[in-house]
Scaffold this active site. Structure first.
Site, PDB file in Angstrom:
ATOM      1  N   HIS A 163     -21.197  -6.484  43.990  1.00 54.09           N
ATOM      2  CA  HIS A 163     -22.582  -6.745  43.744  1.00 54.09           C
ATOM      3  C   HIS A 163     -23.315  -7.951  43.093  1.00 54.09           C
ATOM      4  O   HIS A 163     -22.604  -8.499  42.238  1.00 54.09           O
ATOM      5  CB  HIS A 163     -23.011  -5.354  42.431  1.00 54.09           C
ATOM      6  CG  HIS A 163     -24.349  -5.141  42.319  1.00 54.09           C
ATOM      7  ND1 HIS A 163     -25.197  -4.377  43.229  1.00 54.09           N
ATOM      8  CD2 HIS A 163     -25.385  -5.803  41.527  1.00 54.09           C
ATOM      9  CE1 HIS A 163     -26.358  -4.178  42.845  1.00 54.09           C
ATOM     10  NE2 HIS A 163     -26.553  -5.153  41.783  1.00 54.09           N
TER      11      HIS A 163
ATOM     12  N   SER B  50     -30.758  -5.144  45.074  1.00 53.35           N
ATOM     13  CA  SER B  50     -30.232  -4.227  44.007  1.00 53.35           C
ATOM     14  C   SER B  50     -31.494  -3.624  43.187  1.00 53.35           C
ATOM     15  O   SER B  50     -32.313  -2.700  44.061  1.00 53.35           O
ATOM     16  CB  SER B  50     -30.053  -5.290  42.864  1.00 53.35           C
ATOM     17  OG  SER B  50     -29.209  -4.582  41.752  1.00 53.35           O
TER      18      SER B  50
ATOM     19  N   ASP C 181     -18.762  -2.367  44.348  1.00 54.23           N
ATOM     20  CA  ASP C 181     -19.943  -2.337  43.953  1.00 54.23           C
ATOM     21  C   ASP C 181     -20.180  -0.861  43.586  1.00 54.23           C
ATOM     22  O   ASP C 181     -20.090   0.092  44.143  1.00 54.23           O
ATOM     23  CB  ASP C 181     -21.191  -2.633  44.958  1.00 54.23           C
ATOM     24  CG  ASP C 181     -22.486  -2.718  44.311  1.00 54.23           C
ATOM     25  OD1 ASP C 181     -22.577  -2.283  43.234  1.00 54.23           O
ATOM     26  OD2 ASP C 181     -23.470  -2.924  45.031  1.00 54.23           O
TER      27      ASP C 181
END
Length: 366
Positions: free
Chosen positions: A336, A152, A306
């Site tokens: 995610h 991320s 995501d």
């Protein structure tokens, strides 16, 4: 429902917001406190030590088993939107990578927003990586097998560090970069994956912009204008369209709930406040081709559910178009944050375990 077990995460956000509203503590402080409460004990297969690289706290995981040769060295940058996350939140993940790939893993506790604005997190990750490279002999690591890795926001930082080190001659060259559902641009929050997954945990569309602005300016002012795309001048939008465009997303990813949107009017005052969003050290997808061509072999993991899926797909295309070898792993049933939920309260999502295994298998191939 695939996301039912994420309730505790959202409950923490809601509880934090209540405490903030009644003046006890900030929402950010509460969530960080909850995230950092658990520290796993000793590991029979790893030496684990907390150190400082320059002024940056790090945690090093070294396999105990003897090795006939020097090991890989993995610099790991945790996710959390540059606002959350710590050495503790990704402890189990780093242990797994170190054990299963038999690599030395260095987890970096970089400074967080909004207290520390851009480029603080990037600078900490870069400085920690350079320190490691300059002192590689102390850790039994092969200087030809140093990898940067992150999930991320950590994937964003890994990409930025990799770009900065590309082409340098006074340090070892990176062997590879591993980008786990990375956020790589803040130009277009209306790409197909943003439309399709705008309300899907653990990262909803508006929070993606919120975190980027917290990192940039320490506040979330002009979030709505950024979401709508009013923050990019027409000439810059035209320039970036060759890299950030739905046209560069394979058609099979656009069949689920995507519609063309009317361009919004440019607002110059907003651009002045957020123009550093277009700097490659914050948005690596916007770097010039000359840098991309020098990047190391890359691994990119994306998840279907995501908002950041298309960031990874667009970067994959840019790397491949510039002759960089890319291993791509897509979790059709992933969302995610699924990798960092490995062994969360004794539970793991099967898709997350597959994704984590793919990371380890890539490392073993280096």
């Amino acid at each position: 429902m695939i996301f039912a077990d994420k309730g505790s995460h959202y409950q923490n956000y809601f509880q934090g917001k209540i405490l903030e509203n009644i003046g006890i503590c900030s929402q950010v402080d509460f969530v960080r406190y909850i995230q950092g409460r658990k520290t796993p004990g000793v590991d029979p297969k790893l030496f684990i030590k907390d150190l400082w690289f320059e002024k940056v706290p790090v945690r090093i995981y070294q396999p105990k088993a003897p090795s006939a040769s020097q090991r890989r060295g993995v610099m790991f940058f945790h996710g959390g939107g540059w606002v959350f996350g710590s050495l503790e939140t990704h402890e189990k993940l780093c242990r797994f990578i170190a054990r299963e790939s038999e690599s030395v893993v260095v987890s970096v506790g970089y400074r967080l927003a909004p207290e520390h604005k851009y480029p603080a997190a990037y600078e900490d990750c870069l400085n920690a990586t350079i320190h490691f490279m300059k002192n590689i002999e102390h850790y039994g690591v092969d200087p030809a097998r140093i990898i940067v890795c992150g999930d991320s926001a950590g994937g964003n930082l890994a990409a930025a560090v990799s770009q900065t080190l590309a082409g340098g001659s006074d340090l070892p060259k990176l062997r590879a970069q591993i980008l786990i559902y990375p956020g790589l641009q803040a130009v277009d929050f209306n790409l197909p994956s943003y439309q399709q997954n705008q309300g899907v945990p653990l990262l909803i569309r508006k929070h993606a912009a919120f975190f980027a602005l917290q990192y940039l300016n320490g506040d979330a002012l002009h979030m709505q204008e950024v979401l709508e795309g009013s923050h990019i001048p027409p000439d810059m939008r035209l320039k970036y369209r060759k890299w950030v465009s739905p046209d560069n997303i394979p058609e099979k990813f656009k069949v689920r709930g995507v519609k063309p949107l009317r361009p919004t009017d440019f607002i110059a005052e907003v651009f002045e406040k957020v123009k550093r969003l277009c700097e490659p050290n914050l948005c690596p997808l916007l770097v010039e081709d000359a840098i991309v061509q020098q990047l190391p072999e890359s691994f990119i993991l994306t998840c279907e559910y995501d908002v950041l899926r298309d960031d990874g797909l667009l970067y994959k295309k840019r790397l491949e178009d510039n002759g960089v070898r890319v291993t791509w792993y897509h979790l059709e049933d992933g969302f995610h944050g699924i990798i960092s939920l490995y062994d969360y309260c004794g539970f793991s999502f099967p898709a997350g375990k597959r994704g984590l295994d793919s990371v380890v298998n890539f490392l073993k191939s280096l």
